[in-house]
Design an enzyme around this catalytic site. Structure first.
Site, PDB file in Angstrom:
ATOM      1  N   GLU A 186       0.842  -1.198   0.000  1.00  0.00           N
ATOM      2  CA  GLU A 186       0.000   0.000   0.000  1.00  0.00           C
ATOM      3  C   GLU A 186       0.877   1.248   0.000  1.00  0.00           C
ATOM      4  O   GLU A 186       1.953   1.251   0.610  1.00  0.00           O
ATOM      5  CB  GLU A 186      -0.921   0.000   1.231  1.00  0.00           C
ATOM      6  CG  GLU A 186      -1.909  -1.149   1.227  1.00  0.00           C
ATOM      7  CD  GLU A 186      -2.872  -1.110   2.427  1.00  0.00           C
ATOM      8  OE1 GLU A 186      -2.795  -0.139   3.213  1.00  0.00           O
ATOM      9  OE2 GLU A 186      -3.683  -2.023   2.554  1.00  0.00           O
TER      10      GLU A 186
ATOM     11  N   HIS B  89      -8.171   1.223   1.737  1.00  0.00           N
ATOM     12  CA  HIS B  89      -7.914   1.055   3.170  1.00  0.00           C
ATOM     13  C   HIS B  89      -8.697   2.081   3.992  1.00  0.00           C
ATOM     14  O   HIS B  89      -8.133   2.917   4.703  1.00  0.00           O
ATOM     15  CB  HIS B  89      -6.423   1.156   3.487  1.00  0.00           C
ATOM     16  CG  HIS B  89      -6.059   0.438   4.774  1.00  0.00           C
ATOM     17  ND1 HIS B  89      -4.832  -0.133   4.966  1.00  0.00           N
ATOM     18  CD2 HIS B  89      -6.768   0.209   5.911  1.00  0.00           C
ATOM     19  CE1 HIS B  89      -4.789  -0.680   6.177  1.00  0.00           C
ATOM     20  NE2 HIS B  89      -5.962  -0.477   6.763  1.00  0.00           N
TER      21      HIS B  89
END
Length: 534
Positions: free
Chosen positions: A261, A279
């Site tokens: 990420e 997220h």
């Protein structure tokens, strides 16, 4: 007297400041600006941060008066907790601030995948009216498999029950009776994969859970299954999931977390039956406000010298100097116990024997519990919340002390033992001691087998029926895998009886290598333990 100084290094809600109250001098700075942070932190008593401020050894060294680092959220990746502990700085976070938010997002993803909401939205906004293309499925009377019954998993189970779903779960560290109280049936992982129409993941990311939902698992599911991961990236193998979706072995997926990420480019994003979010698990105004208020309250307690429920490192309370070296020993024994047991204990005993018991050794029980739950729960485990975790899982915890020696203590001045009884009545135990002026940590017994094994980062245990050739087989398989044995001890109950091999290793043993060893030697169990490096 001047007021204690609290530094807000990032933007926090007005409610956070209100929760601090009038007893502090409040200052602000841009924690993302390193120069500004190092200057501002020099003379403050507490700092409140989110994720953009890095409180590392350099920042802690610059903070001459700092007593508390408070993270308004769950993750502590931007805080050097060991450095803070060494500096005597308490670290607190807000572990429950986002559990409702995270649970609701998982359910949102599940509903979106079931009813094709994002794809239908995009189609309609593009000027298309294709109702039949986006036919979905109902949740009512379907079976949902909740993988992980921690705080978030429990909330998800409760909410999906209200949809009329049949809720089953996999969590080897939750007692069946506790799950039954929630209307949840516990199943082995393979059975859950076979019966679930939906699977939602709520586990911590550990070496054991990475890739848990991988290629093998995705060949055991129904073709109509829909999978949601709003826990941690990597628990669901993204490449295996992509193959399963393309081959029609999985009907859809909802993802909020990824192996790497930020993730803005993935072949999974090209599939209409995959719903993705960046997220967002903790991203609600309510969760942010709860986090700020929670850590503000913790700061008030900490600066008043009181108990802090959400402290993640050891602060407060009087710990005798003779007891302090036993804290990491007890915690590691707890970790080893969990690895050996492989499931939750119904009862857990922490036993301390020897002259050390002239002091208050209650903290060793907390340290052992911290180790027991370190690899089980998703949240950070502290000396304060470890007993609560045991209580929530229906584990009875007892501590016994004696100045008299036991069999193991005959050879060692002080011995700490972590012993547990499992659901089937089996007893598992591991004992350790501190040796010499440098307090070398040693394992002195596993069950009824005595030994004298240094505590190292990588350990493995193999229980089997004593016979020739086992050590050779073990050495061959590890050698072929490129894993070097640093030390080995073999103990047995009697010639030809049950035997135990305990290994210290230079590197970790992959689960597939451990499985190969167990199969070839017909082991009753083969367990690997990876302890945190000090």
């Amino acid at each position: 007297m001047s007021k204690p100084v609290v530094l807000l290094a990032e933007e926090l809600s007005p409610a956070t400041v209100d929760a601090l109250g009038p007893d502090f001098e409040i200052r602000s700075c841009n924690g993302g600006d390193r120069t500004e942070l190092l200057s501002a932190i020099a003379d403050v008593d507490a700092i409140l941060i989110r994720s953009a401020t890095k409180v590392d050894a350099e920042a802690l060294a610059a903070a001459r008066r700092l007593k508390v680092v408070a993270r308004a959220g769950v993750g502590l990746d931007n805080v050097d907790v060991p450095a803070a502990t060494k500096a005597g700085v308490m670290v607190v976070n807000a572990p429950t601030s986002n559990i409702v938010t995270a649970a609701e997002l998982a359910i949102g993803l599940l509903v979106s995948v079931a009813r094709n909401i994002p794809a239908a939205t995009a189609s309609l906004k593009a000027g298309e009216w294709k109702r039949s293309k986006f036919t979905g499925v109902e949740l009512s009377e379907k079976t949902v498999g909740v993988v992980g019954l921690g705080r978030i998993g429990v909330l998800v189970a409760q909410r999906l029950s209200a949809f009329g779903m049949n809720v089953v779960a996999y969590d080897p560290y939750v007692q069946p009776a506790r799950a039954a109280q929630m209307g949840v049936k516990l199943l082995p992982m393979d059975e859950l994969l076979a019966v679930a129409d939906f699977i939602t993941v709520h586990l911590p990311k550990t070496p054991e859970t990475v890739g848990l939902i991988g290629d093998e698992a995705l060949h055991k599911v129904k073709p109509e299954v829909r999978i949601v991961n709003a826990a941690r990236g990597g628990i669901v193998d993204e490449a295996a999931l992509l193959s399963a979706l393309k081959e029609g072995r999985v009907a859809g997926a909802g993802l909020d977390v990824y192996v790497s990420e930020p993730c803005t480019d993935s072949p999974l994003f090209e599939l209409d039956n995959v719903v993705v979010t960046p997220h967002l698990g903790a991203s609600t105004a309510e969760a942010q406000e709860k986090a700020g208020i929670a850590v503000a309250k913790s700061v008030r307690l900490a600066l008043a010298g009181e108990l802090v429920p959400d402290a993640v490192n050891v602060q407060g309370g009087v710990i005798a100097e003779d007891v302090r070296p036993g804290l990491p020993l007890a915690e590691k024994l707890g970790r080893i116990f969990t690895a050996l047991a492989g499931e939750a204990a119904v009862r857990l005993d922490v036993e301390v024997r020897g002259p050390l018991t002239q002091h208050d050794v209650k903290v060793l029980e907390l340290s052992a519990l911290k180790g027991v739950f370190a690899e089980i729960v998703e949240d950070s485990v502290s000396y304060v919340n470890a007993p609560l975790l045991a209580q929530e899982r229906g584990v009875e915890v007892r501590m016994t002390t004696s100045s008299e020696s036991s069999a193991a203590a005959d050879l060692h001045r002080n011995v700490v033992t972590v012993r547990g009884v499992l659901a089937d009545g089996e007893e598992v135990s591991v004992a350790g001691t501190l040796a010499g002026p440098k307090h070398q940590q040693k394992i002195v017994a596993v069950g009824d087998f005595s030994m004298d094994l240094p505590m190292t980062e990588h350990l493995a245990f193999l229980r089997y029926e004593d016979r020739p050739g086992v050590v050779g087989t073990l050495g061959r398989i590890l050698g072929e895998a490129g894993i070097n044995i640093a030390g080995m001890q073999v103990a047995r109950s009697a010639q030809g009886g049950e035997a135990l091999i305990a290994l210290t290793l230079d590197t970790a043993v992959p689960s597939e290598v451990l499985g190969e060893i167990a199969e070839e030697v017909g082991a009753a169990y083969a367990r690997a333990v990876h302890l945190p490096a000090e």
